[in-house]
Structure formats: C-alpha cells, structure tokens
Scaffold this motif. Structure first.
Motif, PDB file in Angstrom:
ATOM      1  N   ILE A  30     -38.047  10.444 -27.104  1.00 50.52           N
ATOM      2  CA  ILE A  30     -39.350  10.734 -27.724  1.00 50.52           C
ATOM      3  C   ILE A  30     -40.257  11.423 -26.708  1.00 50.52           C
ATOM      4  CG2 ILE A  30     -41.500   9.751 -28.629  1.00 50.52           C
ATOM      5  CD1 ILE A  30     -39.866   7.577 -29.962  1.00 50.52           C
ATOM      6  N   ILE A  31     -40.331  10.870 -25.519  1.00 51.66           N
ATOM      7  CA  ILE A  31     -41.216  11.429 -24.492  1.00 51.66           C
ATOM      8  C   ILE A  31     -40.809  12.860 -24.138  1.00 51.66           C
ATOM      9  CG2 ILE A  31     -41.937  11.218 -22.080  1.00 51.66           C
ATOM     10  CD1 ILE A  31     -41.714   8.110 -22.507  1.00 51.66           C
ATOM     11  N   VAL A  32     -39.524  13.064 -23.891  1.00 54.68           N
ATOM     12  CA  VAL A  32     -39.023  14.379 -23.474  1.00 54.68           C
ATOM     13  C   VAL A  32     -39.171  15.424 -24.577  1.00 54.68           C
ATOM     14  CG1 VAL A  32     -36.911  15.626 -22.843  1.00 54.68           C
ATOM     15  CG2 VAL A  32     -37.451  13.453 -21.736  1.00 54.68           C
ATOM     16  N   ASN A  33     -38.961  15.027 -25.820  1.00 56.75           N
ATOM     17  CA  ASN A  33     -38.940  15.979 -26.931  1.00 56.75           C
ATOM     18  C   ASN A  33     -40.225  16.021 -27.742  1.00 56.75           C
ATOM     19  OD1 ASN A  33     -36.118  17.017 -26.852  1.00 56.75           O
ATOM     20  ND2 ASN A  33     -35.712  14.815 -26.930  1.00 56.75           N
ATOM     21  N   TRP A  34     -41.263  15.312 -27.312  1.00 56.48           N
ATOM     22  CA  TRP A  34     -42.479  15.178 -28.106  1.00 56.48           C
ATOM     23  C   TRP A  34     -43.017  16.532 -28.583  1.00 56.48           C
ATOM     24  CZ3 TRP A  34     -44.296  11.543 -30.946  1.00 56.48           C
ATOM     25  CH2 TRP A  34     -45.599  11.601 -31.423  1.00 56.48           C
ATOM     26  N   SER A  35     -43.026  17.514 -27.734  1.00 50.96           N
ATOM     27  CA  SER A  35     -43.598  18.816 -28.123  1.00 50.96           C
ATOM     28  C   SER A  35     -42.780  19.503 -29.217  1.00 50.96           C
ATOM     29  CB  SER A  35     -43.708  19.735 -26.901  1.00 50.96           C
ATOM     30  OG  SER A  35     -42.417  20.042 -26.401  1.00 50.96           O
ATOM     31  N   GLN A  36     -41.531  19.108 -29.391  1.00 44.88           N
ATOM     32  CA  GLN A  36     -40.665  19.740 -30.385  1.00 44.88           C
ATOM     33  C   GLN A  36     -40.533  18.927 -31.673  1.00 44.88           C
ATOM     34  OE1 GLN A  36     -37.096  20.141 -28.137  1.00 44.88           O
ATOM     35  NE2 GLN A  36     -37.901  21.807 -26.890  1.00 44.88           N
ATOM     36  N   ILE A  37     -41.063  17.727 -31.679  1.00 44.17           N
ATOM     37  CA  ILE A  37     -40.996  16.884 -32.869  1.00 44.17           C
ATOM     38  C   ILE A  37     -41.987  17.425 -33.898  1.00 44.17           C
ATOM     39  CG2 ILE A  37     -41.434  14.550 -33.756  1.00 44.17           C
ATOM     40  CD1 ILE A  37     -40.469  13.475 -31.038  1.00 44.17           C
ATOM     41  N   PRO A  38     -41.572  17.529 -35.164  1.00 42.44           N
ATOM     42  CA  PRO A  38     -42.495  18.037 -36.200  1.00 42.44           C
ATOM     43  C   PRO A  38     -43.788  17.212 -36.264  1.00 42.44           C
ATOM     44  CG  PRO A  38     -40.255  17.931 -37.054  1.00 42.44           C
ATOM     45  CD  PRO A  38     -40.243  17.244 -35.714  1.00 42.44           C
ATOM     46  N   ASP A  39     -44.875  17.893 -36.542  1.00 40.05           N
ATOM     47  CA  ASP A  39     -46.192  17.246 -36.575  1.00 40.05           C
ATOM     48  C   ASP A  39     -46.235  16.043 -37.515  1.00 40.05           C
ATOM     49  OD1 ASP A  39     -47.212  18.980 -34.696  1.00 40.05           O
ATOM     50  OD2 ASP A  39     -48.123  20.322 -36.173  1.00 40.05           O
TER      51      ASP A  39
END
Length: 93
Positions: A34-43
């Motif tokens: 979650i932390i690493v991919n947060w910017s890529q997770i859909p809003d």
C-alpha cells in the motif's frame, strides 16, 4: 483482458479488507505494498482504504483501552504497521 480502474479499485479494497485485522507476516507485506504503490492506487480505492483504516484505528484504540483480548488491528506489531500505513497515506509527500 485489461483491468479497468473500477476493477483495480475493487481489488485493492477487497485485499485491504481481507488483510486488515489479520495477524500474519503477509499482512506486513501488504501494508508495504500500500505504501509503495499509493500513488498508483485508484482514487476511489484510496478514499475507501483511508476512511476504513481510520475507523479501524479508532476501534483498535477502544479495544486497547478496554483491554480486550481481540483487537481490531491485531497484535501490537500489526497495529503499529497499520498506523505506519495511515501516516504514510495521510501525508503522502
């Protein structure tokens, strides 16, 4: 087959809800994801995860105050990890 943003949102939300409260090393791996991919997770998924995690932190706090055996976020080490996730996603910069 390509995954849509709605598909990805459902996957992230479903995985979050599965792992939240579990007490295994895989939970910590998921938290790191979650932390690493947060910017890529859909809003949409971000909003649900952040809202639900804040609610689980509040429940965990109540469980700990009441010295309950089962706590919303699991053992101390699990709770600590989820709180690290929240700190990272609450201030993602």
């Amino acid at each position: 087959m390509n995954l849509t943003e709605d598909d990805l949102s459902r996957l992230w939300i479903g995985a979050f809800r599965y792992y939240c409260g579990r007490m295994t090393i895989s939970t910590h791996s998921f938290c790191n994801s979650i932390i690493v991919n947060w910017s890529q997770i859909p809003d949409q998924a971000k909003e649900v995860i952040k809202r639900d995690l804040l609610e689980e932190i509040k429940r965990d706090d109540r469980d700990r105050e009441q010295n309950r055996e089962h706590k919303a976020l699991g053992h101390d080490i699990d709770s600590k990890m989820w709180r690290e996730v929240f700190a990272a996603i609450d201030n993602p910069n």
